[in-house]
Design a protein around this motif. Structure first.
Motif, short mmCIF file in Angstrom:
data_model
loop_
_atom_site.label_atom_id
_atom_site.label_comp_id
_atom_site.label_asym_id
_atom_site.label_seq_id
_atom_site.Cartn_x
_atom_site.Cartn_y
_atom_site.Cartn_z
N ASP A 108 11.05 -6.25 0.54
CA ASP A 108 10.60 -7.33 -0.30
C ASP A 108 9.84 -8.44 -0.06
O ASP A 108 9.40 -8.22 1.35
N ALA A 109 9.32 -9.35 -0.53
CA ALA A 109 8.19 -10.21 -0.15
C ALA A 109 8.70 -10.93 0.75
O ALA A 109 7.66 -11.58 1.65
N THR A 110 10.11 -11.18 1.12
CA THR A 110 10.48 -12.02 2.39
C THR A 110 10.14 -11.47 3.60
O THR A 110 10.05 -12.22 4.69
N MET A 111 9.90 -10.09 3.50
CA MET A 111 9.48 -9.34 4.82
C MET A 111 8.02 -9.31 5.31
O MET A 111 7.57 -9.02 6.22
N GLY A 112 7.23 -9.80 4.15
CA GLY A 112 5.63 -9.58 4.23
C GLY A 112 4.88 -9.12 2.99
O GLY A 112 5.65 -9.07 1.89
N LYS A 113 3.72 -8.63 3.15
CA LYS A 113 3.12 -8.19 2.16
C LYS A 113 3.58 -6.62 1.65
O LYS A 113 3.56 -5.75 2.54
N VAL A 114 4.19 -6.60 0.49
CA VAL A 114 4.84 -5.31 0.11
C VAL A 114 3.80 -4.54 -1.02
O VAL A 114 3.72 -5.36 -2.00
N ILE A 115 3.42 -3.45 -0.57
CA ILE A 115 2.44 -2.54 -1.83
C ILE A 115 3.03 -1.43 -2.07
O ILE A 115 3.29 -0.32 -1.30
N ASP A 116 3.33 -1.13 -3.37
CA ASP A 116 3.86 -0.01 -3.95
C ASP A 116 3.03 1.09 -3.93
O ASP A 116 1.98 1.15 -4.82
N CYS A 117 3.25 2.27 -3.35
CA CYS A 117 2.26 3.25 -3.30
C CYS A 117 2.74 4.42 -3.85
O CYS A 117 2.63 5.65 -3.61
N ARG A 118 3.56 4.49 -5.09
CA ARG A 118 4.38 5.23 -5.74
C ARG A 118 3.35 6.24 -6.10
O ARG A 118 2.34 5.79 -6.74
N GLY A 119 3.69 7.67 -5.89
CA GLY A 119 2.52 8.56 -6.35
C GLY A 119 1.19 8.85 -5.58
O GLY A 119 0.37 9.69 -5.76
#
Length: 437
Positions: free
Chosen positions: A78-89
């Motif tokens: 989640d955002a608390t861990m850093g920048k999260v980018i969903d790369c689904r597919g």
């Protein structure tokens, strides 16, 4: 006087051409700043480059290094861990490594003033490719947008061409670009045959009557270099021989441009006599002695899989099949093109090899992990593993497939790089002019 005026006019014309070319082209994208904070790419199919494929996986990196890599991760990002980018597919791959290229040493082949790959003379081991490497080349961004993030820049010409270097392709200057300043010494082994005609109108081959003399001249030079290294201190410094010392303590490799099987056998025998580590470059006939190469642990930089066969009676598909033959024999090899702007198609040459005997992951390894091993950088790049550089690609489609591959994101040591280039700008411009979607 007339000749001088003609010469000056030609120089002015060439300079004007370069200036016009540069003026019309958009600026080279600004190098990316250092990574800030942690970045996690989630829900992707990750190809590690070492043969593994991770489904629904997450990769995380910080300060340019991979800190997390897990399939079906047990932690929730989640955002608390850093920048999260969903790369689904999407697919994630290691950055592609181009070997035996003169990228950054040549810009416009038809304009001599922009070509700095060849030095005058036959023996130039002290010529260093790295100090001539041009980070502002308009060609480099076109390679990055197709997935090439690292390159082995090699000088050309003569018997002993010079010393190669390994660079990353997003930098302000050659000092920033350098991953390995002095990688190895490149030589051109004399050919037993001379090609008649030119590539568009080939007219067969003829024997090189000077082959033995040329080989002996090269051997004598290398033997003298070994004697110089063995002697230790010297009253007078020989810059050429100094640059070759690393060959004899095996801190450097000797890269030998050679193609025909008999020539390769001559090279191998001489290397054993000299006591140096060699890498065969080009090596079109390497499939004929694949077992011997594997047994002697001689690496191969295989050039131009998209090519015609060498001999008239050879299988028309032989260049496509050679990687699979080397793979089956256990040879450490990588796929190369051996040029500069054409390197943008390197991954598609690997894709062709994947339809002629290689698996997709073996083909991927041939442009990622195995070149890293040959360059002795496999502890830093080439595969996606914890602790290694976060140099990777995020794609839609298959990286090795020309039809479907689209690079959406690229990172070099955790820095997200700009994927724009001159060709994309021209495409956008004229698509608008002609109303093409």
């Amino acid at each position: 006087m007339k000749n001088i005026k003609t010469f000056l006019s030609c120089v002015a014309l060439a300079f004007s051409f370069v200036q016009l070319s540069n003026a019309q082209a958009p600026d080279v994208p600004t190098p990316a700043p250092a990574q800030q904070g942690k970045i996690y790419l989630t829900n992707a199919t990750i190809h590690t480059g070492g043969g593994r494929v991770l489904q629904n996986a997450t990769i995380g990196f910080e300060n340019g290094k991979i800190i997390f890599l897990e399939e079906n991760p047990s932690i929730k990002t989640d955002a608390t861990m850093g920048k999260v980018i969903d790369c689904r597919g999407k697919q994630i791959y290691p950055g592609v490594i181009s070997t035996n290229t003169y990228l950054g040493l040549s810009e416009i082949e038809a304009v001599r003033a922009t070509n700095d790959a060849n030095e005058v003379g036959l023996f130039n081991p002290n010529v260093k490719a790295i100090v001539s490497y041009n980070t502002d080349s308009r060609v480099t961004p076109t390679l990055r947008s197709n997935g090439v993030l690292y390159a082995q820049v090699a000088p050309q010409g003569g018997y002993v061409s010079g010393t190669s270097a390994v660079v990353q392709l997003d930098a302000w200057n050659w000092e920033d670009a350098a991953v390995k300043n002095e990688d190895g010494v490149f030589i051109n082994w004399p050919s037993m045959f001379k090609v008649k005609g030119w590539w568009a109108e080939p007219q067969g081959y003829e024997l090189n009557k000077d082959y033995d003399k040329q080989v002996n001249d090269l051997k004598d030079y290398l033997k003298d270099a070994k004697s110089y290294a063995d002697a230790g201190a010297h009253e007078k410094t020989n810059l050429g021989f100094e640059a070759m010392k690393g060959l004899f303590d095996k801190s450097k490799s000797l890269y030998v441009n050679v193609n025909y099987v008999k020539e390769m056998q001559n090279v191998i025998a001489f290397a054993e006599e000299l006591g140096v580590n060699i890498v065969l470059v080009g090596a079109k006939d390497s499939y004929m002695i694949a077992d011997a190469l594997a047994k002697k642990k001689i690496p191969v930089i295989l050039s131009k899989c998209h090519d015609l066969p060498t001999y008239d009676d050879e299988d028309i598909q032989q260049p496509y099949k050679t990687p699979a033959i080397l793979q089956k024999a256990g040879v450490l090899y990588c796929i190369s093109i051996g040029a500069f702007w054409q390197e943008r198609n390197l991954m598609f040459e690997a894709g062709t090899a994947a339809t002629y005997g290689l698996t997709k992951e073996e083909a991927l390894s041939a442009i990622t992990s195995t070149p890293a091993k040959i360059l002795k950088l496999d502890n830093q790049i080439g595969t996606l593993e914890k602790g290694k550089e976060a140099s990777l690609l995020v794609t839609t489609g298959d990286l090795l497939d020309m039809k479907t591959s689209t690079i959406e994101q690229a990172y070099i040591s955790g820095r997200q790089i700009d994927l724009n280039n001159k060709q994309k700008a021209l495409n956008d411009k004229f698509s608008k002019k002609y109303g093409v979607n």
